[in-house]
Motif scaffolding. Structure first.
Motif, PDB file in Angstrom:
ATOM      1  N   MET A   1       0.861  -1.076   0.114  1.00  0.00           N
ATOM      2  CA  MET A   1      -0.114   0.115  -0.065  1.00  0.00           C
ATOM      3  C   MET A   1       0.981   1.193  -0.162  1.00  0.00           C
ATOM      4  O   MET A   1       1.867   1.139   0.692  1.00  0.00           O
ATOM      5  CB  MET A   1      -0.954   0.051   1.116  1.00  0.00           C
ATOM      6  CG  MET A   1      -2.164  -0.745   1.106  1.00  0.00           C
ATOM      7  SD  MET A   1      -3.356  -0.306   2.620  1.00  0.00           S
ATOM      8  CE  MET A   1      -2.454  -1.348   3.825  1.00  0.00           C
ATOM      9  N   LYS A   2       0.430   2.382  -0.725  1.00  0.00           N
ATOM     10  CA  LYS A   2       1.345   3.627  -0.780  1.00  0.00           C
ATOM     11  C   LYS A   2       0.586   4.364   0.652  1.00  0.00           C
ATOM     12  O   LYS A   2      -0.391   4.196   1.077  1.00  0.00           O
ATOM     13  CB  LYS A   2       0.863   4.391  -1.766  1.00  0.00           C
ATOM     14  CG  LYS A   2       1.263   3.856  -3.031  1.00  0.00           C
ATOM     15  CD  LYS A   2       0.620   4.535  -4.454  1.00  0.00           C
ATOM     16  CE  LYS A   2       1.296   3.956  -5.739  1.00  0.00           C
ATOM     17  NZ  LYS A   2       0.750   4.771  -6.862  1.00  0.00           N
ATOM     18  N   SER A   3       1.387   5.470   0.861  1.00  0.00           N
ATOM     19  CA  SER A   3       0.825   6.243   1.961  1.00  0.00           C
ATOM     20  C   SER A   3      -0.542   6.690   1.549  1.00  0.00           C
ATOM     21  O   SER A   3      -0.325   7.338   0.468  1.00  0.00           O
ATOM     22  CB  SER A   3       1.960   7.006   2.609  1.00  0.00           C
ATOM     23  OG  SER A   3       2.178   7.984   1.679  1.00  0.00           O
ATOM     24  N   TYR A  24      -2.763   4.943   6.104  1.00  0.00           N
ATOM     25  CA  TYR A  24      -3.713   4.616   4.944  1.00  0.00           C
ATOM     26  C   TYR A  24      -5.223   5.090   4.960  1.00  0.00           C
ATOM     27  O   TYR A  24      -5.443   4.596   3.866  1.00  0.00           O
ATOM     28  CB  TYR A  24      -3.462   3.010   4.884  1.00  0.00           C
ATOM     29  CG  TYR A  24      -2.087   2.490   5.056  1.00  0.00           C
ATOM     30  CD1 TYR A  24      -1.163   2.841   4.068  1.00  0.00           C
ATOM     31  CD2 TYR A  24      -1.831   1.655   5.998  1.00  0.00           C
ATOM     32  CE1 TYR A  24       0.158   2.207   4.180  1.00  0.00           C
ATOM     33  CE2 TYR A  24      -0.548   1.209   6.349  1.00  0.00           C
ATOM     34  CZ  TYR A  24       0.394   1.462   5.128  1.00  0.00           C
ATOM     35  OH  TYR A  24       1.871   0.847   5.267  1.00  0.00           O
ATOM     36  N   LYS A  25      -5.510   5.830   5.824  1.00  0.00           N
ATOM     37  CA  LYS A  25      -6.869   6.444   5.588  1.00  0.00           C
ATOM     38  C   LYS A  25      -6.798   7.716   6.346  1.00  0.00           C
ATOM     39  O   LYS A  25      -6.007   8.368   6.841  1.00  0.00           O
ATOM     40  CB  LYS A  25      -7.585   5.658   6.448  1.00  0.00           C
ATOM     41  CG  LYS A  25      -7.689   4.025   6.354  1.00  0.00           C
ATOM     42  CD  LYS A  25      -8.829   3.547   7.476  1.00  0.00           C
ATOM     43  CE  LYS A  25      -8.618   3.862   9.106  1.00  0.00           C
ATOM     44  NZ  LYS A  25      -7.230   3.054   9.631  1.00  0.00           N
ATOM     45  N   GLU A 248      -4.132  -0.802  -6.675  1.00  0.00           N
ATOM     46  CA  GLU A 248      -3.341  -0.292  -7.517  1.00  0.00           C
ATOM     47  C   GLU A 248      -2.941   0.994  -7.135  1.00  0.00           C
ATOM     48  O   GLU A 248      -2.308   1.795  -7.831  1.00  0.00           O
ATOM     49  CB  GLU A 248      -3.841  -0.280  -8.898  1.00  0.00           C
ATOM     50  CG  GLU A 248      -3.670  -1.897  -9.374  1.00  0.00           C
ATOM     51  CD  GLU A 248      -4.004  -1.954 -10.871  1.00  0.00           C
ATOM     52  OE1 GLU A 248      -4.010  -1.142 -11.491  1.00  0.00           O
ATOM     53  OE2 GLU A 248      -4.423  -3.205 -11.201  1.00  0.00           O
ATOM     54  N   GLY A 249      -3.404   1.625  -6.096  1.00  0.00           N
ATOM     55  CA  GLY A 249      -3.190   3.149  -5.417  1.00  0.00           C
ATOM     56  C   GLY A 249      -4.077   3.929  -5.979  1.00  0.00           C
ATOM     57  O   GLY A 249      -3.726   5.305  -6.154  1.00  0.00           O
ATOM     58  N   THR A 250      -5.051   3.760  -6.974  1.00  0.00           N
ATOM     59  CA  THR A 250      -5.957   4.713  -7.227  1.00  0.00           C
ATOM     60  C   THR A 250      -6.878   5.450  -6.227  1.00  0.00           C
ATOM     61  O   THR A 250      -7.432   4.542  -5.101  1.00  0.00           O
ATOM     62  CB  THR A 250      -6.952   3.940  -8.138  1.00  0.00           C
ATOM     63  OG1 THR A 250      -5.990   3.390  -9.145  1.00  0.00           O
ATOM     64  CG2 THR A 250      -7.799   5.001  -8.947  1.00  0.00           C
ATOM     65  N   PRO A 251      -6.930   6.843  -6.151  1.00  0.00           N
ATOM     66  CA  PRO A 251      -7.898   7.245  -5.184  1.00  0.00           C
ATOM     67  C   PRO A 251      -9.373   6.821  -5.022  1.00  0.00           C
ATOM     68  O   PRO A 251      -9.882   6.878  -6.103  1.00  0.00           O
ATOM     69  CB  PRO A 251      -7.854   8.725  -5.423  1.00  0.00           C
ATOM     70  CG  PRO A 251      -6.424   8.866  -6.378  1.00  0.00           C
ATOM     71  CD  PRO A 251      -6.414   7.615  -7.010  1.00  0.00           C
ATOM     72  N   VAL A 252      -9.649   6.609  -3.988  1.00  0.00           N
ATOM     73  CA  VAL A 252     -11.225   6.425  -3.802  1.00  0.00           C
ATOM     74  C   VAL A 252     -11.677   7.021  -2.684  1.00  0.00           C
ATOM     75  O   VAL A 252     -11.222   6.985  -1.427  1.00  0.00           O
ATOM     76  CB  VAL A 252     -11.472   4.552  -3.529  1.00  0.00           C
ATOM     77  CG1 VAL A 252     -12.847   4.381  -3.271  1.00  0.00           C
ATOM     78  CG2 VAL A 252     -10.731   3.928  -4.558  1.00  0.00           C
ATOM     79  N   LEU A 253     -12.968   7.525  -2.654  1.00  0.00           N
ATOM     80  CA  LEU A 253     -13.568   8.122  -1.545  1.00  0.00           C
ATOM     81  C   LEU A 253     -14.834   7.483  -1.279  1.00  0.00           C
ATOM     82  O   LEU A 253     -15.575   7.025  -2.064  1.00  0.00           O
ATOM     83  CB  LEU A 253     -14.317   9.594  -2.182  1.00  0.00           C
ATOM     84  CG  LEU A 253     -13.486  10.723  -1.817  1.00  0.00           C
ATOM     85  CD1 LEU A 253     -12.212  10.658  -2.988  1.00  0.00           C
ATOM     86  CD2 LEU A 253     -14.134  11.951  -2.155  1.00  0.00           C
TER      87      LEU A 253
END
Length: 543
Positions: A1-3, A24-25, A248-253
């Motif tokens: 996971m990315k930061s 991570y959140k 894959e590190g894609t932003p999600v809300l």
């Protein structure tokens, strides 16, 4: 996971707008939306599905995989999803954070307590319950009729034993009265949070909540009990959207979590508006089949917020079509193919229904290892005959690589076709007219039967000035009808309305059909029985 800082930077979010919950959140401060207010919106795409099997057909999985694939082919795409409820996590379906190579992370934390939003919503709901009972106990200045209190308590767990309860038992504990619990996902506080534009709008909506009636039959609202500010205090952090990432590190809300079979089924307006400022394409999802989640997304969320969807992706699986075509597990392949063909009517009706809302449709065939090439070909040919593009999605096993063709098809659809979005019915139609429009035009039913109590309640809502509100249909997700075993694309049936309730704060009327209940129960063998916590803290059986 990315930061989460790295994920935020990828989305163009500076650290000053982040409120970190570990590595991570993060929650997004309202200052972000203010800063982005002058930026044009991206295109909004809804992911929905055919009527599902009890295991679900992969809408969340497809949403996550699709947004990963859109980024892989050069788009700044963002996903907007609902938060999982503990009820289904420990009940039938297990976790709800995607799967395989198309997950939102950290999946276990998201599936469990996450950033505490569900607990805050539960607490705000139950604070109002406590205030109601306390007001009556200390003199009942408002003259609340204990027999006509409609507000119920909530808990984020499937617990059928709490559907009907008696409160006030024992000396000095207030009046004895019948009540009950809802699951938090069906609470009006959840709907209020998800449909609010900001904290001030949330307060206004909380104030409009109907808690019951006085001795003269007049409605009593939460603002008259002076409960709104305290409820808002509990919801101060919960109103902020949560930022996480895909595998894959894609932003999600991820924000809000109403069910679509017994609630309005969409993530928050605030998160959706924020996502539209962050990405050129925003992919969101609505629960269960399109006649439930998608209808509520269009007729409630989009109507109230003014959001304009650009397209809809309809998730279909071979197993769902065979389920709707009446297959048995041990049938031969030829018989399975016939069952699949029999189930195509369900697909056709959902496509037609989505087109009624004026949005272009793309079919995503969520691929399973057991699918045969003959099954996939039948689905493709049916979509081709209907003039609707279709593409196989293998995002579970391959991540973004398994959804490239689907993502490209979506981009082509968005470039080629322009949506002419319109709700199914006009607000001026009376409540029974709205119910019957949905039943006849979307479900394929012939008539609606109302219990005497529901007819009286609808007439009273019209009299009180709530007739212009949209309706939120609570029914089984497994059929177009209110009968779970009436599969496929049935016609000519009657939908039985068993009860109605007013969600004045959320801005809709809940219509209960058949034997639907706003507090689910656990199945005979709940997912909870498969879960284990290892000595090293690892969890097995949740995802």
């Amino acid at each position: 996971m990315k930061s989460i800082n790295e994920v935020a930077a990828k989305a163009g979010i500076s650290e000053e707008h982040l409120e970190l919950y570990g590595k991570y959140k993060a929650k997004l401060n309202p200052s972000l939306l203010e800063e982005l207010s002058g930026r044009p919106d991206g295109k909004l795409v809804l992911v929905t599905a055919v009527n599902p099997t009890p295991a679900g057909e992969g809408k969340t999985l497809t949403t996550i995989g699709l947004v990963q694939s859109l980024n892989a082919i050069g788009h700044s795409a963002v996903a907007a999803l609902r938060e999982p409820s503990l009820g289904p996590c420990f009940g039938m379906k297990g976790g709800a954070a995607g799967g395989g190579k198309a997950q939102i992370l950290p999946a276990e934390e998201i599936n469990l307590h996450f950033t505490g939003d569900f607990h805050a919503i539960t607490s705000a709901n139950n604070l109002l319950s406590a205030v109601i009972d306390n007001h009556i106990y200390h003199g009942n200045e408002l003259g609340l009729d204990p027999a006509r209190i409609v507000w119920k308590r909530a808990v984020d767990m499937n617990d059928r034993g709490l559907r009907q309860i008696v409160t006030g038992l024992g000396q000095g504990n207030g009046p004895v009265r019948e009540s009950g619990f809802l699951i938090t996902s069906a609470s009006e506080v959840m709907a209020v949070l998800c449909l609010s534009e900001d904290m001030q709008d949330l307060k206004r909506r909380l104030g409009r909540i109907l808690v019951g009636y006085d001795m003269q039959g007049r409605p009593v609202t939460a603002d008259k009990l002076n409960a709104v500010e305290a409820m808002a205090v509990l919801l101060k952090e919960a109103v902020k959207p949560n930022l996480v990432q895909t595998s894959e590190g894609t932003p999600v809300l991820v924000h809000g979590g109403p069910f679509a079979n017994i609630a309005h089924g969409c993530s928050s307006v605030i998160a959706t508006r924020t996502a539209l400022k962050l990405g050129d394409i925003v992919v969101t999802e609505a629960g269960f089949g399109a006649e439930l989640g998608a209808e509520k997304f269009f007729d409630i969320k989009c109507r109230q917020s003014g959001l304009k969807p650009s397209a809809a992706v309809l998730v279909v699986t071979a197993k769902a079509l065979k389920y709707n075509g009446g297959t048995a597990k041990d049938q031969l392949e030829a018989e399975n193919l016939q069952s699949l063909r029999n189930g195509l009517g369900n697909l056709r009706r959902h496509i037609r229904n989505l087109q009624q809302f004026g949005v272009p449709v793309l079919v995503a065939v969520n691929h399973f290892p057991t699918d045969t090439s003959a099954e996939i070909d039948i689905i493709r040919m049916e979509c081709e005959a209907l003039g609707v593009p279709a593409e196989v999605s293998r995002v579970f096993e391959l991540g973004s690589e398994g959804g490239r063709e689907l993502a490209q098809k979506l981009v082509e659809l968005l470039e080629k076709e322009t949506a002419d979005f319109r709700p199914l019915y006009v607000s001026s139609l009376d409540l029974k007219g709205k119910i019957e429009t949905i039943v006849k035009q979307l479900y394929g039913g012939a008539a609606v039967s109302y219990s005497p109590a529901s007819s009286r309640a609808l007439a009273q809502m019209e009299k009180l000035g709530f007739g212009s509100l949209p309706v939120c249909m609570a029914k089984t997700p497994y059929s177009f009808s209110d009968q779970a075993d009436l599969l496929g694309a049935p016609e000519g049936f009657t939908v039985n309305v068993s009860g109605v309730s007013l969600s004045a704060g959320a801005g809709f009327v809940v219509v209960e059909t058949g034997n639907t209940m706003r507090m689910p129960g656990l199945p005979k063998v709940p997912a909870a029985e498969r879960m284990k916590l290892g000595a090293d803290g690892t969890i097995a059986g949740l995802i």
